[in-house]
Design an enzyme around this catalytic site. Sequence first.
Site, mmCIF file in Angstrom:
data_model
loop_
_atom_site.group_PDB
_atom_site.id
_atom_site.type_symbol
_atom_site.label_atom_id
_atom_site.label_comp_id
_atom_site.label_asym_id
_atom_site.label_seq_id
_atom_site.Cartn_x
_atom_site.Cartn_y
_atom_site.Cartn_z
ATOM 1 N N HIS A 141 1.089 -1.067 0.338
ATOM 2 C CA HIS A 141 0.203 -0.161 0.436
ATOM 3 C C HIS A 141 1.027 1.208 -0.217
ATOM 4 C CE1 HIS A 141 -3.566 2.570 2.085
ATOM 5 N NE2 HIS A 141 -3.543 2.667 0.712
ATOM 6 N N ARG B 253 -29.770 31.870 13.515
ATOM 7 C CA ARG B 253 -30.541 29.962 12.993
ATOM 8 C C ARG B 253 -32.203 30.404 12.450
ATOM 9 N NH1 ARG B 253 -30.834 26.725 18.121
ATOM 10 N NH2 ARG B 253 -32.010 28.743 19.752
ATOM 11 N N SER C 118 -32.469 22.124 17.052
ATOM 12 C CA SER C 118 -31.917 23.721 17.243
ATOM 13 C C SER C 118 -31.313 24.308 16.171
ATOM 14 C CB SER C 118 -30.517 22.524 18.243
ATOM 15 O OG SER C 118 -31.370 21.673 19.162
ATOM 16 N N GLU D 210 -22.520 12.934 11.121
ATOM 17 C CA GLU D 210 -22.380 13.973 10.634
ATOM 18 C C GLU D 210 -22.318 14.222 9.346
ATOM 19 O OE1 GLU D 210 -23.463 15.414 14.458
ATOM 20 O OE2 GLU D 210 -21.795 14.036 13.544
ATOM 21 N N PHE E 258 -19.432 20.574 15.002
ATOM 22 C CA PHE E 258 -19.175 18.973 14.675
ATOM 23 C C PHE E 258 -19.067 19.484 13.112
ATOM 24 C CE2 PHE E 258 -23.015 18.340 18.069
ATOM 25 C CZ PHE E 258 -21.570 18.121 18.541
ATOM 26 N N HIS F 184 -25.189 27.414 15.812
ATOM 27 C CA HIS F 184 -24.255 27.789 17.168
ATOM 28 C C HIS F 184 -23.114 28.102 17.003
ATOM 29 C CE1 HIS F 184 -27.615 25.622 18.046
ATOM 30 N NE2 HIS F 184 -27.734 25.562 19.771
ATOM 31 N N ASP G 14 -23.544 24.144 27.767
ATOM 32 C CA ASP G 14 -23.193 23.150 26.412
ATOM 33 C C ASP G 14 -21.442 22.748 26.640
ATOM 34 O OD1 ASP G 14 -25.231 22.025 25.881
ATOM 35 O OD2 ASP G 14 -25.365 22.296 23.704
ATOM 36 N N ARG H 268 -26.542 30.897 17.424
ATOM 37 C CA ARG H 268 -27.358 30.158 18.686
ATOM 38 C C ARG H 268 -28.323 31.472 19.361
ATOM 39 N NH1 ARG H 268 -26.974 28.611 24.938
ATOM 40 N NH2 ARG H 268 -28.448 26.903 25.288
#
Length: 437
Positions: free
Chosen positions: A25, A118, A145, A174, A200, A224, A232, A292
Amino acid sequence: IGKTIMGKGAIKADGSSFENETETHGQPLSAAGASFEKTIENLGGDPTNPFVIFPEVKELYTKRKAELEQIVAKKHAEKQAWAKQNPELAEKMQKWFSGYTPAIDWAAIEQKPNQATRAASATVLGVLAKQVENMVVSSADLSNSDKTDGFLKYTHSMKKGDFSGAFLQAGVSELTMACLCIGMTLHGGIISACATFFVFSDYMKPAIRLAALMELPVKFIWTHDAFRVGEDGPTHEPVEQEAQIRLLEKLQNHNGHNSMLVLRPADVTEATVSWKMAMENQTSPTGLIFSRQNINDLPAKENRYTEALQAEKGAYIVEEDANYDIILLASGSEVSTLVDGAKLLKEDGIKTRIVSVPSEGVFRTQSKEYQESVLPKDKKKFGLTAGLPVTLLGLVGDNGKIWGMNSFGFSAPYKVLDEKLGFTPDNVYKQVKEYLK
């Protein structure tokens, strides 16, 4: 699912097998320790004439070619018969695959004042759900959200065996979600968008990069947008993400254009304009970064929408004093903080120009004259960013000053964090005063 063997048939010089070796490889077999001649012989070939198609392979492909021609001819005939029986649907399908989108009256979209961007995005998505039939929106189990529920309100979720809805609840996945949207866009006929928390976007980076490389107009919706996620905590609070994603604004695709459009709107009206830009962008992915928390609307001389349309140039002057002393610039929710900070500075006789920069990438594609008219080189500049200071360095320059984040965030209500981290009009006043000394 293809079951494969790394280096199948490869032989070492001593005649032993070289199959399934790590070295197969990432480098030529000859460099890895296999014998080219012995490997060709082991596979039934002639080392002196290795590029030969074996008769059984030629027969297999010839047979398959004939089968495929029949399959394709049958499909074309079925499609033509369907088109003849359904002329309106056939015309619609042709439009969808050509990239057509209906004209949206963006100026008519009514936004509630002083809302989170948002929420403004949800309002726009509600309009798109009713007017863009071939749009599919997906969310990573966060539609309440990331406010893609604004779209979901006018359709329903896809289910196993039922694709009549236009909303895909992807679950907490995701990267998979991004890949599905890329796949739909590659297939054609679909305008795809997917949403999650901005932090994310890290999970999605390989897919985002490939969308940029392939010049696919997927709409990535991220909410957010900063440390103001509150309780959070730092795991959910983006700091370095904006700097990372904006690198794709600086990277050119193979057509010589910015490989991505990244927009962080400063209020609800800029959010509408950002969606307008995203839907009109057919040549690259778009990243929409929304807040947010609620944001105060930016001041307007006459018509806020008309003035916010200047966001299509990437940066524009929100307001200014005659003979201003310093330019205050930011993107997103920090712009309204600068507006309030400027009021305090004005009480001290310090005159300001305030600039909103939803996209440095777009701004840098404007004429040198326009860029200089908004951010003259000889003027002092102060930047405010809830991301890394480097996010604004290309705009403020080495001689300017930037107040940004140099650490991960903290777990606390966002107004407490604004105070503790210095994202207040009072601190804008303090930092500008120190800088002007």
